[in-house]
Design a protein around this motif. Structure first.
Motif, PDB file in Angstrom:
ATOM      1  N   LEU A 188       0.814  -1.216   0.000  1.00  0.00           N
ATOM      2  CA  LEU A 188       0.000   0.000   0.000  1.00  0.00           C
ATOM      3  C   LEU A 188       0.840   1.254   0.000  1.00  0.00           C
ATOM      4  N   TRP A 189       2.027   1.137   0.495  1.00  0.00           N
ATOM      5  CA  TRP A 189       2.931   2.289   0.448  1.00  0.00           C
ATOM      6  C   TRP A 189       3.033   2.740  -0.998  1.00  0.00           C
ATOM      7  N   PHE A 190       3.076   1.748  -1.879  1.00  0.00           N
ATOM      8  CA  PHE A 190       3.173   2.065  -3.310  1.00  0.00           C
ATOM      9  C   PHE A 190       1.808   2.352  -3.912  1.00  0.00           C
ATOM     10  N   ALA A 191       0.824   1.548  -3.488  1.00  0.00           N
ATOM     11  CA  ALA A 191      -0.519   1.755  -4.032  1.00  0.00           C
ATOM     12  C   ALA A 191      -0.942   3.198  -3.808  1.00  0.00           C
ATOM     13  N   ALA A 192      -0.460   3.783  -2.732  1.00  0.00           N
ATOM     14  CA  ALA A 192      -0.893   5.124  -2.382  1.00  0.00           C
ATOM     15  C   ALA A 192      -0.097   6.203  -3.089  1.00  0.00           C
ATOM     16  N   GLY A 193       0.901   5.827  -3.816  1.00  0.00           N
ATOM     17  CA  GLY A 193       1.732   6.832  -4.482  1.00  0.00           C
ATOM     18  C   GLY A 193       0.977   7.556  -5.585  1.00  0.00           C
ATOM     19  N   PRO A 194       0.641   6.874  -6.661  1.00  0.00           N
ATOM     20  CA  PRO A 194      -0.040   7.563  -7.747  1.00  0.00           C
ATOM     21  C   PRO A 194      -1.522   7.669  -7.433  1.00  0.00           C
ATOM     22  N   ALA A 195      -1.923   8.735  -6.820  1.00  0.00           N
ATOM     23  CA  ALA A 195      -3.288   8.790  -6.304  1.00  0.00           C
ATOM     24  C   ALA A 195      -4.170   9.772  -7.035  1.00  0.00           C
ATOM     25  N   SER A 196      -3.800  10.145  -8.234  1.00  0.00           N
ATOM     26  CA  SER A 196      -4.646  11.125  -8.912  1.00  0.00           C
ATOM     27  C   SER A 196      -5.742  10.449  -9.722  1.00  0.00           C
ATOM     28  N   ALA A 197      -5.685   9.125  -9.888  1.00  0.00           N
ATOM     29  CA  ALA A 197      -6.614   8.372 -10.734  1.00  0.00           C
ATOM     30  C   ALA A 197      -6.576   8.939 -12.134  1.00  0.00           C
ATOM     31  N   TRP A 198      -7.692   9.401 -12.632  1.00  0.00           N
ATOM     32  CA  TRP A 198      -7.654   9.960 -13.974  1.00  0.00           C
ATOM     33  C   TRP A 198      -6.883  11.265 -13.901  1.00  0.00           C
ATOM     34  N   SER A 199      -5.917  11.433 -14.795  1.00  0.00           N
ATOM     35  CA  SER A 199      -5.153  12.673 -14.781  1.00  0.00           C
ATOM     36  C   SER A 199      -5.928  13.726 -15.552  1.00  0.00           C
ATOM     37  N   ASN A 200      -6.205  14.806 -14.904  1.00  0.00           N
ATOM     38  CA  ASN A 200      -7.046  15.890 -15.404  1.00  0.00           C
ATOM     39  C   ASN A 200      -8.473  15.412 -15.689  1.00  0.00           C
ATOM     40  N   HIS A 201      -9.258  15.390 -14.635  1.00  0.00           N
ATOM     41  CA  HIS A 201     -10.652  14.943 -14.736  1.00  0.00           C
ATOM     42  C   HIS A 201     -11.484  15.818 -15.673  1.00  0.00           C
ATOM     43  N   ALA A 202     -11.097  17.073 -15.828  1.00  0.00           N
ATOM     44  CA  ALA A 202     -11.914  17.980 -16.645  1.00  0.00           C
ATOM     45  C   ALA A 202     -12.054  17.475 -18.074  1.00  0.00           C
ATOM     46  N   LEU A 203     -11.008  16.826 -18.589  1.00  0.00           N
ATOM     47  CA  LEU A 203     -11.048  16.360 -19.983  1.00  0.00           C
ATOM     48  C   LEU A 203     -12.224  15.409 -20.203  1.00  0.00           C
ATOM     49  N   GLY A 204     -12.473  14.543 -19.241  1.00  0.00           N
ATOM     50  CA  GLY A 204     -13.592  13.606 -19.347  1.00  0.00           C
ATOM     51  C   GLY A 204     -14.929  14.246 -19.001  1.00  0.00           C
ATOM     52  N   THR A 205     -14.922  15.133 -18.002  1.00  0.00           N
ATOM     53  CA  THR A 205     -16.180  15.756 -17.561  1.00  0.00           C
ATOM     54  C   THR A 205     -16.805  16.593 -18.675  1.00  0.00           C
ATOM     55  N   TRP A 206     -15.970  17.371 -19.362  1.00  0.00           N
ATOM     56  CA  TRP A 206     -16.513  18.174 -20.479  1.00  0.00           C
ATOM     57  C   TRP A 206     -17.242  17.294 -21.485  1.00  0.00           C
ATOM     58  N   GLN A 207     -16.590  16.183 -21.853  1.00  0.00           N
ATOM     59  CA  GLN A 207     -17.191  15.291 -22.847  1.00  0.00           C
ATOM     60  C   GLN A 207     -18.478  14.674 -22.307  1.00  0.00           C
ATOM     61  N   ALA A 208     -18.399  14.142 -21.087  1.00  0.00           N
ATOM     62  CA  ALA A 208     -19.545  13.413 -20.515  1.00  0.00           C
ATOM     63  C   ALA A 208     -20.789  14.291 -20.424  1.00  0.00           C
ATOM     64  N   LEU A 209     -20.590  15.566 -20.059  1.00  0.00           N
ATOM     65  CA  LEU A 209     -21.753  16.436 -19.836  1.00  0.00           C
ATOM     66  C   LEU A 209     -22.168  17.210 -21.080  1.00  0.00           C
ATOM     67  N   SER A 210     -21.316  17.180 -22.130  1.00  0.00           N
ATOM     68  CA  SER A 210     -21.657  17.934 -23.341  1.00  0.00           C
ATOM     69  C   SER A 210     -22.871  17.325 -24.037  1.00  0.00           C
ATOM     70  N   VAL A 211     -23.205  16.073 -23.702  1.00  0.00           N
ATOM     71  CA  VAL A 211     -24.362  15.437 -24.346  1.00  0.00           C
ATOM     72  C   VAL A 211     -25.623  15.554 -23.487  1.00  0.00           C
ATOM     73  N   MET A 212     -25.536  16.313 -22.401  1.00  0.00           N
ATOM     74  CA  MET A 212     -26.734  16.566 -21.584  1.00  0.00           C
ATOM     75  C   MET A 212     -27.256  17.946 -21.937  1.00  0.00           C
ATOM     76  N   PRO A 213     -28.396  18.020 -22.623  1.00  0.00           N
ATOM     77  CA  PRO A 213     -28.901  19.338 -23.061  1.00  0.00           C
ATOM     78  C   PRO A 213     -29.035  20.310 -21.881  1.00  0.00           C
ATOM     79  N   GLU A 214     -29.439  19.789 -20.702  1.00  0.00           N
ATOM     80  CA  GLU A 214     -29.619  20.672 -19.529  1.00  0.00           C
ATOM     81  C   GLU A 214     -28.327  21.378 -19.169  1.00  0.00           C
ATOM     82  N   MET A 215     -27.182  20.697 -19.397  1.00  0.00           N
ATOM     83  CA  MET A 215     -25.906  21.319 -19.042  1.00  0.00           C
ATOM     84  C   MET A 215     -25.338  22.116 -20.206  1.00  0.00           C
ATOM     85  N   LYS A 216     -25.475  21.571 -21.396  1.00  0.00           N
ATOM     86  CA  LYS A 216     -24.883  22.213 -22.573  1.00  0.00           C
ATOM     87  C   LYS A 216     -25.482  23.600 -22.800  1.00  0.00           C
TER      88      LYS A 216
END
Ligand SMILES: [Zn+2]
Length: 453
Positions: free
Chosen positions: A16-44
């Motif tokens: 776990l010492w190592f498991a805890a090292g790279p803890a950002s998961a997806w790097s730059n979440h905004a890249l995915g969030t923009w795409q995911a929500l661009s298809v929701m008319p309420e948000m777009k």
């Protein structure tokens, strides 16, 4: 059983010492969030919202927030297993000067007080400021070493500016990786960590700046029973606490006419939920079965350390390789631009949205983390088979130390066609989940806040 405990105790903290090292998961979440929500008319097509300083929001809502945060604390205590209660002295109290309210709020939600919480937007890769004021990356994150924020262009916002809710949400979905959850444990050598009541850091090396956020960004909810028996500290992961807290604040802010903070808190909630879709955040050791862990540690106890060292390095390298690949591929797709890249399409794919029950408080653990942990072994195998052995199967290579300048997307381009397809398939599958769950949470917030009407 005592022997098993002894054996597991030997290996788990080290892994776990190592498991805890790279803890950002997806790097730059905004890249995915923009795409995911661009298809929701309420948000777009959502109307722009007025930017507000945190102090302004708190001064307007202080009385209501005292009650909202008290109710929230009661909910978390009743519903999140092994939750370390917020000390009574940190409860949010209304009244006082704006600076004091800000301090009280930060203490009540127990985040890193060094985070400036400036007003800013992240621009999409390739987008120019075009005369708008910029904000240096060091003004948005407390991290000074390895952070993708260095490569991001930030726009400085002022109170009263108007911005699109989609941009507020996307920007905020990356923000919890800017230092928000760093130094919160009592043994992190920070003044605030000593007062927050979270106890000692359950895993990870407390001397490493970035590792201390890991227990808030990972959810080890579905390990084998024997693992918890041996390593109870694994139960101390808290994304559910963060997701619920930020959602509650988002709903309150949206309902009370503070839409900017409503969407910013919503983006913070999204971050932790998106982290749970990363298999290396939902399983301690993808690709390594309990029996193998026992064997590895048995030979380690006999003095043969190579097997354990190898397992640690490989799991860490694959975790990092997956994130590096996703980040570089999506960034390249924005820059070209190639909106129909498989990963961009996966985030926008709504085909499965209706297959999931509407979002509720059980979703992070029972649906999202469960799904990621189920895919963990397959993900590990796909990485092993799709990338050059140097990066994911060579125990002599340490990705964490050598990552600077490595672009796994570019590297993967030299692999055989079938290997490239396997990696595309794996990452797209994971991002399809991210997209569906992102929309699900936002839909639930729109319904609860009345903003969809
Ligand atoms: Zn994270």
């Amino acid at each position: 059983m005592v022997i098993v405990k002894h054996i597991l105790r030997g290996i788990l903290p080290a892994l776990l010492w190592f498991a805890a090292g790279p803890a950002s998961a997806w790097s730059n979440h905004a890249l995915g969030t923009w795409q995911a929500l661009s298809v929701m008319p309420e948000m777009k097509s959502a109307a722009p919202v007025k930017v507000e300083r945190l102090e302004t929001f708190l001064a307007a809502e202080d009385v209501a927030l005292e009650k909202v945060l008290a109710q929230e604390e009661a909910w978390v205590r009743a519903n999140v297993p092994v939750y370390p209660p917020r000390p009574e002295a940190l409860a949010f109290r209304s009244s006082g000067q704006p600076a004091e309210l800000r301090q009280r709020f930060i203490s009540a939600v127990r985040i890193n007080p060094e985070l400036k919480l400036n007003l800013f937007l992240q621009l999409r890769p390739g987008e120019q400021l075009n005369g708008r004021p910029g904000l240096p990356w060091a003004e948005v994150t407390t991290l000074r070493g390895e952070t993708t924020a260095r490569e991001i262009t930030f726009q400085d916002l002022a109170e009263g500016d108007t911005v699109a809710p989609l941009d507020v949400l996307a920007t905020a979905s990356d923000e919890p990786d800017y230092g928000m959850d760093l130094g919160l444990w009592e043994n992190n050598e920070t003044a605030y960590g000593k007062t927050y009541g979270f106890g000692k850091q359950p895993f990870g090396n407390p001397a490493l700046e970035f590792s201390s956020q890991a227990p808030f960004h990972m959810g080890f909810y579905h390990e084998a029973g024997i693992i918890y028996l041996a390593a109870g500290f694994l139960k101390r992961t808290y994304p559910e606490y963060r997701i619920h807290l930020w959602q509650t604040l988002a709903v309150h802010a949206l309902r009370s006419g503070h839409a900017y903070w409503g969407w910013r808190f919503a983006g913070w909630a999204l971050h932790y939920q998106q982290d749970l879709s990363q298999p290396y955040h939902a399983r301690v050791l993808p690709g390594v079965g309990v029996a193998r862990m026992l064997w590895i540690n048995s030979v380690d106890l006999l003095g043969y350390h190579a097997a354990k060292d190898h397992a640690i390095t490989l799991v860490s390298n694959r975790h990092l390789a997956l994130e590096n690949y996703q980040y570089h591929r999506m960034r390249a797709a924005y820059l070209r631009p190639d909106p129909d890249d498989a990963l961009m399409l996966a985030c926008r794919d709504t085909a499965r949205d209706l297959a999931y029950a509407p979002y509720d408080d059980n979703s992070p653990r029972q649906v999202i983390a469960k799904e990621a942990q189920t895919m963990a072994d397959a993900a590990d195998t796909a990485l092993e088979q799709s990338l050059p052995a140097h990066y994911i199967a060579d125990p002599g290579y340490d990705f964490g130390k050598s990552e600077k300048g490595v672009d796994i997307f570019e590297v993967s381009g030299k692999s055989p066609q079938s290997a490239q397809q396997a990696l595309t398939g794996l990452t797209a599958e994971l991002l399809r989940n991210v997209g569906a769950h992102t929309r699900s949470l936002v839909r639930s917030l729109l319904a609860r806040s009345g903003a969809s009407r």
